[in-house]
Design a protein around this motif. Structure first.
Motif, short mmCIF file in Angstrom:
data_model
loop_
_atom_site.label_atom_id
_atom_site.label_comp_id
_atom_site.label_asym_id
_atom_site.label_seq_id
_atom_site.Cartn_x
_atom_site.Cartn_y
_atom_site.Cartn_z
N ALA A 142 0.84 -1.21 0.00
CA ALA A 142 0.00 0.00 0.00
C ALA A 142 0.87 1.25 0.00
O ALA A 142 1.81 1.37 0.76
CB ALA A 142 -0.89 -0.02 1.23
N ASP A 143 0.52 2.11 -0.85
CA ASP A 143 1.26 3.37 -0.87
C ASP A 143 0.75 4.28 0.24
O ASP A 143 -0.44 4.35 0.48
CB ASP A 143 1.03 4.05 -2.22
N PRO A 144 1.64 4.92 0.85
CA PRO A 144 1.27 5.84 1.93
C PRO A 144 0.50 7.03 1.37
O PRO A 144 -0.16 7.75 2.09
CB PRO A 144 2.62 6.30 2.50
N THR A 145 0.62 7.17 0.10
CA THR A 145 -0.04 8.32 -0.51
C THR A 145 -1.50 8.02 -0.78
O THR A 145 -2.31 8.91 -0.94
CB THR A 145 0.65 8.68 -1.83
N THR A 146 -1.78 6.75 -0.85
CA THR A 146 -3.18 6.39 -1.10
C THR A 146 -3.84 5.88 0.16
O THR A 146 -3.24 5.15 0.92
CB THR A 146 -3.26 5.29 -2.18
N ASP A 147 -5.03 6.21 0.32
CA ASP A 147 -5.77 5.74 1.47
C ASP A 147 -5.05 6.13 2.76
O ASP A 147 -4.48 5.30 3.44
CB ASP A 147 -5.94 4.23 1.41
N HIS A 148 -5.11 7.32 3.03
CA HIS A 148 -4.36 7.82 4.17
C HIS A 148 -4.79 7.16 5.46
O HIS A 148 -3.99 6.62 6.18
CB HIS A 148 -4.58 9.34 4.28
N LEU A 149 -6.05 7.21 5.67
CA LEU A 149 -6.53 6.72 6.95
C LEU A 149 -6.44 5.22 7.07
O LEU A 149 -6.10 4.67 8.11
CB LEU A 149 -7.99 7.14 7.13
N PHE A 150 -6.69 4.54 6.00
CA PHE A 150 -6.72 3.08 6.05
C PHE A 150 -5.34 2.51 6.31
O PHE A 150 -5.18 1.48 6.92
CB PHE A 150 -7.27 2.53 4.75
N ALA A 151 -4.37 3.21 5.79
CA ALA A 151 -3.00 2.72 5.93
C ALA A 151 -2.54 2.74 7.38
O ALA A 151 -1.63 2.04 7.76
CB ALA A 151 -2.07 3.58 5.07
N SER A 152 -3.21 3.52 8.15
CA SER A 152 -2.78 3.66 9.54
C SER A 152 -3.28 2.51 10.39
O SER A 152 -2.82 2.29 11.48
CB SER A 152 -3.31 4.98 10.11
N SER A 153 -4.20 1.78 9.83
CA SER A 153 -4.74 0.69 10.62
C SER A 153 -4.35 -0.65 10.03
O SER A 153 -4.45 -0.86 8.83
CB SER A 153 -6.26 0.82 10.66
N PRO A 154 -3.89 -1.54 10.86
CA PRO A 154 -3.49 -2.88 10.44
C PRO A 154 -4.70 -3.67 9.97
O PRO A 154 -5.68 -3.76 10.68
CB PRO A 154 -2.90 -3.50 11.71
N VAL A 155 -4.59 -4.21 8.81
CA VAL A 155 -5.72 -4.96 8.28
C VAL A 155 -5.62 -6.43 8.64
O VAL A 155 -4.68 -7.09 8.25
CB VAL A 155 -5.78 -4.83 6.76
N PRO A 156 -6.56 -6.90 9.35
CA PRO A 156 -6.62 -8.30 9.74
C PRO A 156 -6.56 -9.19 8.51
O PRO A 156 -7.08 -8.83 7.47
CB PRO A 156 -7.99 -8.43 10.41
#
Length: 240
Positions: A142-156
């Motif tokens: 995942a690029d840090p530039t995309t989906d700012h908020l989602f990237a901050s949360s670990p996806v199960p």
DNA sequence: GTCAAAATAT
DNA sequence: CATATTTTGA
């Protein structure tokens, strides 16, 4: 190694009115079906001790129509809130990961189904995106530039599989309550904040200064719907 | 003026 | 409830 939230004794900022339940206010509002079905939890930038100046607001008898100039701010999905969102979804399983259930499980005051639904939609697209990118591609995550908020949360991990099997669980006997005895977390929504000297995490993990911790959603194995004596957890009876 | 996120409509 | 579209915020 970090997977458990850290329950700091810090609480979220005290809301102005804790005595007024959004529902009550909601009852006063809603003149039209599709207007703005959102509770108003106005975080006044200016401390407003409610001056005894209700003058025209209540008027004499018959005066009704609430202040028309009250517009409601948008919802701000803070990473913590998203974390809780993901947590709820993870614990519910894809099968039960419906907006209504998620909303109820989150138990976040002020959060409505529409909010969750909208965010859920975006979240699903984020997952799908990540899946598509992971196929036959190494390294590019995942690029840090995309989906700012989602990237901050670990996806199960179990989010990446659609559904194990059409196994119907016909054990509608044991219903377990989960995290229902929690207090009443307040939803923090402000118009817009300017991250003055805040933020600026060099490592990409940006954080928001607001919103403390919500009551942890204790739960265990997600939707291990493998046949057998697996206990899938169901949600409590229709609450709201 | 552009992009992203949230709200709203279908 | 899911998806698409529109609106609003940054």
């Amino acid at each position: 190694m970090i997977e458990e939230e850290l329950p700091s004794p810090e609480e979220l900022m005290p809301l102005s009115q804790t005595l007024i339940t959004p529902r009550l206010a909601l009852a006063f509002d809603i003149p039209s079906p599709n207007h703005r079905p959102r509770q108003h939890q106005p975080p006044p930038p200016y401390a407003q001790p409610i001056p005894a100046d209700l003058g025209d607001l209540v008027s004499g008898a018959g005066g009704d129509e609430p202040p028309r100039t009250l517009k409601r701010p948008r919802l701000v999905w803070t990473p913590q809130l998203h974390k809780r969102f993901v947590d709820a979804v993870a614990h519910l399983g894809i099968n039960n990961a419906v907006p209504k259930t998620i909303m109820q499980l989150m138990s976040v005051d002020g959060l409505t189904r529409e909010n969750v639904a909208s965010h859920l939609q975006k979240y699903r697209l984020y997952l799908k995106r990540m899946q598509g990118l992971s196929g036959g591609n190494g390294g590019a995550t995942a690029d840090p530039t995309t989906d700012h908020l989602f990237a901050s949360s670990p996806v199960p991990p179990h989010f990446l599989h659609p559904v194990p099997g059409p196994q119907q669980q016909h054990h509608h006997h044991q219903q377990q309550r989960i995290a229902a005895a929690v207090g009443h977390p307040q939803l923090v929504a402000q118009y817009h904040r300017q991250m003055g000297q805040f933020g600026s995490s060099p490592n990409g993990q940006f954080e928001h200064p607001y919103l403390g911790k919500q009551p942890p959603i204790h739960n265990q194995a997600p939707s291990s719907n493998g046949n057998g004596g697996i206990k899938a957890l169901t949600l409590f009876p229709t609450g709201e």
